[in-house]
Scaffold this motif. Structure first.
Motif, PDB file in Angstrom:
ATOM      1  N   PRO A 138       0.820  -1.221   0.000  1.00 54.74           N
ATOM      2  CA  PRO A 138       0.000   0.000   0.000  1.00 54.74           C
ATOM      3  C   PRO A 138       0.854   1.272   0.000  1.00 54.74           C
ATOM      4  N   GLU A 139       0.232   2.380  -0.351  1.00 51.81           N
ATOM      5  CA  GLU A 139       0.927   3.654  -0.588  1.00 51.81           C
ATOM      6  C   GLU A 139       1.878   4.089   0.533  1.00 51.81           C
ATOM      7  N   PRO A 140       1.476   4.029   1.816  1.00 55.62           N
ATOM      8  CA  PRO A 140       2.416   4.512   2.844  1.00 55.62           C
ATOM      9  C   PRO A 140       3.783   3.840   2.773  1.00 55.62           C
ATOM     10  N   PHE A 141       3.808   2.570   2.417  1.00 50.64           N
ATOM     11  CA  PHE A 141       5.068   1.829   2.374  1.00 50.64           C
ATOM     12  C   PHE A 141       5.931   2.224   1.171  1.00 50.64           C
ATOM     13  N   GLN A 142       5.300   2.771   0.130  1.00 43.94           N
ATOM     14  CA  GLN A 142       6.047   3.169  -1.050  1.00 43.94           C
ATOM     15  C   GLN A 142       6.978   4.348  -0.755  1.00 43.94           C
ATOM     16  N   LYS A 143       6.627   5.118   0.264  1.00 45.97           N
ATOM     17  CA  LYS A 143       7.457   6.262   0.641  1.00 45.97           C
ATOM     18  C   LYS A 143       8.565   5.873   1.618  1.00 45.97           C
ATOM     19  N   ALA A 144       8.645   4.597   1.928  1.00 45.59           N
ATOM     20  CA  ALA A 144       9.624   4.137   2.924  1.00 45.59           C
ATOM     21  C   ALA A 144      10.498   3.017   2.376  1.00 45.59           C
ATOM     22  N   LYS A 145      10.725   3.036   1.065  1.00 45.02           N
ATOM     23  CA  LYS A 145      11.467   1.942   0.449  1.00 45.02           C
ATOM     24  C   LYS A 145      12.881   1.815   0.991  1.00 45.02           C
ATOM     25  N   ASP A 146      13.468   2.933   1.398  1.00 42.08           N
ATOM     26  CA  ASP A 146      14.832   2.867   1.938  1.00 42.08           C
ATOM     27  C   ASP A 146      14.868   2.088   3.244  1.00 42.08           C
ATOM     28  N   GLN A 147      13.734   2.059   3.969  1.00 41.58           N
ATOM     29  CA  GLN A 147      13.665   1.281   5.204  1.00 41.58           C
ATOM     30  C   GLN A 147      13.350  -0.194   4.950  1.00 41.58           C
ATOM     31  N   LEU A 148      12.827  -0.504   3.765  1.00 41.19           N
ATOM     32  CA  LEU A 148      12.292  -1.839   3.498  1.00 41.19           C
ATOM     33  C   LEU A 148      13.138  -2.678   2.530  1.00 41.19           C
ATOM     34  N   ALA A 149      13.908  -2.024   1.698  1.00 41.05           N
ATOM     35  CA  ALA A 149      14.593  -2.727   0.611  1.00 41.05           C
ATOM     36  C   ALA A 149      15.473  -3.862   1.110  1.00 41.05           C
ATOM     37  N   HIS A 150      15.260  -5.041   0.558  1.00 42.45           N
ATOM     38  CA  HIS A 150      16.062  -6.254   0.768  1.00 42.45           C
ATOM     39  C   HIS A 150      15.942  -6.851   2.175  1.00 42.45           C
ATOM     40  N   ARG A 151      15.176  -6.192   3.044  1.00 45.43           N
ATOM     41  CA  ARG A 151      15.030  -6.705   4.411  1.00 45.43           C
ATOM     42  C   ARG A 151      13.580  -7.053   4.732  1.00 45.43           C
ATOM     43  N   SER A 152      12.725  -7.096   3.691  1.00 41.39           N
ATOM     44  CA  SER A 152      11.292  -7.274   3.918  1.00 41.39           C
ATOM     45  C   SER A 152      10.733  -8.472   3.164  1.00 41.39           C
ATOM     46  N   VAL A 153       9.725  -9.103   3.769  1.00 37.84           N
ATOM     47  CA  VAL A 153       8.987 -10.175   3.094  1.00 37.84           C
ATOM     48  C   VAL A 153       7.501  -9.997   3.359  1.00 37.84           C
ATOM     49  N   ILE A 154       6.711 -10.277   2.338  1.00 42.67           N
ATOM     50  CA  ILE A 154       5.254 -10.312   2.467  1.00 42.67           C
ATOM     51  C   ILE A 154       4.883 -11.777   2.642  1.00 42.67           C
ATOM     52  N   VAL A 155       4.175 -12.095   3.730  1.00 40.87           N
ATOM     53  CA  VAL A 155       3.964 -13.495   4.074  1.00 40.87           C
ATOM     54  C   VAL A 155       2.511 -13.796   4.420  1.00 40.87           C
ATOM     55  N   LYS A 156       2.198 -15.071   4.394  1.00 45.11           N
ATOM     56  CA  LYS A 156       0.876 -15.541   4.780  1.00 45.11           C
ATOM     57  C   LYS A 156       0.700 -15.411   6.289  1.00 45.11           C
ATOM     58  N   LYS A 157      -0.538 -15.197   6.689  1.00 41.03           N
ATOM     59  CA  LYS A 157      -0.855 -15.165   8.115  1.00 41.03           C
ATOM     60  C   LYS A 157      -1.040 -16.593   8.613  1.00 41.03           C
ATOM     61  N   ALA A 158      -0.254 -16.983   9.576  1.00 41.86           N
ATOM     62  CA  ALA A 158      -0.388 -18.317  10.161  1.00 41.86           C
ATOM     63  C   ALA A 158      -0.529 -18.173  11.673  1.00 41.86           C
ATOM     64  N   LYS A 159      -1.040 -19.205  12.305  1.00 41.98           N
ATOM     65  CA  LYS A 159      -1.136 -19.222  13.766  1.00 41.98           C
ATOM     66  C   LYS A 159       0.130 -19.882  14.313  1.00 41.98           C
ATOM     67  N   PRO A 160       1.037 -19.101  14.925  1.00 46.07           N
ATOM     68  CA  PRO A 160       2.298 -19.670  15.403  1.00 46.07           C
ATOM     69  C   PRO A 160       2.077 -20.735  16.478  1.00 46.07           C
ATOM     70  N   LEU A 161       2.872 -21.785  16.433  1.00 41.58           N
ATOM     71  CA  LEU A 161       2.818 -22.801  17.488  1.00 41.58           C
ATOM     72  C   LEU A 161       3.484 -22.253  18.740  1.00 41.58           C
ATOM     73  N   ALA A 162       2.979 -22.661  19.873  1.00 33.50           N
ATOM     74  CA  ALA A 162       3.427 -22.102  21.158  1.00 33.50           C
ATOM     75  C   ALA A 162       4.647 -22.833  21.715  1.00 33.50           C
ATOM     76  N   ALA A 163       5.625 -23.085  20.862  1.00 31.65           N
ATOM     77  CA  ALA A 163       6.861 -23.728  21.319  1.00 31.65           C
ATOM     78  C   ALA A 163       7.978 -23.404  20.339  1.00 31.65           C
ATOM     79  N   GLU A 164       9.188 -23.270  20.861  1.00 35.27           N
ATOM     80  CA  GLU A 164      10.373 -23.106  20.018  1.00 35.27           C
ATOM     81  C   GLU A 164      10.877 -24.500  19.668  1.00 35.27           C
ATOM     82  N   CYS A 165      11.252 -24.693  18.413  1.00 31.54           N
ATOM     83  CA  CYS A 165      11.656 -26.015  17.936  1.00 31.54           C
ATOM     84  C   CYS A 165      13.164 -26.027  17.684  1.00 31.54           C
ATOM     85  N   ILE A 166      13.896 -26.557  18.630  1.00 33.04           N
ATOM     86  CA  ILE A 166      15.358 -26.485  18.599  1.00 33.04           C
ATOM     87  C   ILE A 166      15.949 -27.852  18.260  1.00 33.04           C
ATOM     88  N   VAL A 167      16.936 -27.837  17.381  1.00 34.64           N
ATOM     89  CA  VAL A 167      17.683 -29.054  17.052  1.00 34.64           C
ATOM     90  C   VAL A 167      19.157 -28.798  17.364  1.00 34.64           C
TER      91      VAL A 167
END
Length: 302
Positions: free
Chosen positions: A87-116
């Motif tokens: 959306p438009e507000p983000f277009q004015k902030a590309k210097d803050q977003l470039a190469h460090r941003s991802v658009i992702v699906k909304k998921a329900k996070p599991l309530a545990a950290e999965c460590i190996v």
């Protein structure tokens, strides 16, 4: 020298206020999320006052690399990296977003950290030294700092909103999730992703000693979310320098942890101390080297 603007906190006029984690700013876009990986750095679950230049870009790009490498093991939350679709507000902030941003699906996070863990260090080593076990799993006697574990082990932990995560057993994780089959799948997938990462890292001269994954449910489907096999969620050691029985050199924020351990006046509670410029620069170099070793690309050549 930083290649990208240092972003400790995104500020985007006209955009909804994000949820700010230790490192990521998360914007709710209705049917999806925008995740921005900042240059903040945390240690011992405390966000430090100054960040690491280019760190957010490194983390985001490494996760994108690994999402491709393990896509046949499990789907992930990635929709796009094209910030021109925002959306438009983000277009004015590309210097803050470039190469460090991802658009992702909304998921329900599991309530545990999965460590190996493939090697014994950190909280796992401390627990082993006291009990001979890690998260309820018995290990052979005689293991020391940085010992390789014959078969990687799944050692979950709680997911604390504040303060420190706590190691738990797989049985306790089952109770938290309330679904034994889901817990087993999470365990199996975690071990499979780690195995893939360990083998690919080994070929690039990097030992991935241990790592943390996060999963979410998209409807009834399990997907991989957040970051994957980055220097923030894993311990990366240079293979050529590995030596059992001692603390290892690293490509990750262990360098920062080691520095903080030398401070006598800090009790590992907020506020965190300011990092010296030398520590900042060396840490940035380690993050960038990790990216370049793993991907075979020069940093900034995206």
């Amino acid at each position: 020298m930083a290649l990208y603007p240092v972003v400790l906190q995104t500020k985007i006029p006209g955009a909804p206020e994000p949820k700010r984690g230790k490192v990521r700013d998360i914007y709710d876009l209705g049917d999806k999320l925008l995740i921005v990986t900042t240059d903040r750095i945390s240690a011992f679950d405390v966000i430090l006052p100054n960040g690491i230049p280019d760190k957010g870009v490194v983390l985001n790009q490494i996760s994108l690399y690994w999402f491709k490498q393990v896509a046949d093991i499990i789907p992930n939350h990635l929709i796009s990296t094209d910030i021109s679709t925002l959306p438009e507000p983000f277009q004015k902030a590309k210097d803050q977003l470039a190469h460090r941003s991802v658009i992702v699906k909304k998921a329900k996070p599991l309530a545990a950290e999965c460590i190996v863990r493939g090697y014994l260090t950190g909280s796992g080593l401390k627990e082993y030294q006291k009990t001979g076990k890690v998260c309820g799993l018995g290990l052979p006697a005689g293991l020391v700092e940085s010992s390789k574990i014959a078969q990687p082990i799944f050692t979950p932990s709680t997911k604390a909103e504040e303060g420190h995560d706590l190691n738990i057993s797989f049985e306790e994780m089952k109770k938290i999730l309330g679904d034994d089959a889901l817990a087993q799948k999470v365990k199996d997938v975690s071990l499979a992703i780690y195995g893939r990462g360990r083998d690919l890292g080994d070929a690039k001269g990097i030992i991935i000693a241990d790592t943390k994954f996060e999963f979410g449910l998209l409807g009834k489907d399990l997907i991989l979310i957040d970051e994957v096999l980055t220097p923030d969620s894993s311990r990366f050691w240079p293979k050529a320098d590995y030596k059992e029985g001692v603390s290892q050199k690293s490509f990750d924020k262990q360098f920062v942890r080691d520095y903080l351990e030398t401070l006598k006046g800090w009790d590992k509670n907020p506020p965190g101390p300011v990092l010296p410029e030398e520590v900042v620069e060396k840490t940035r170099a380690k993050y960038v080297e990790a990216y370049e070793r793993l991907t075979g690309k020069s940093f900034g050549n995206f």
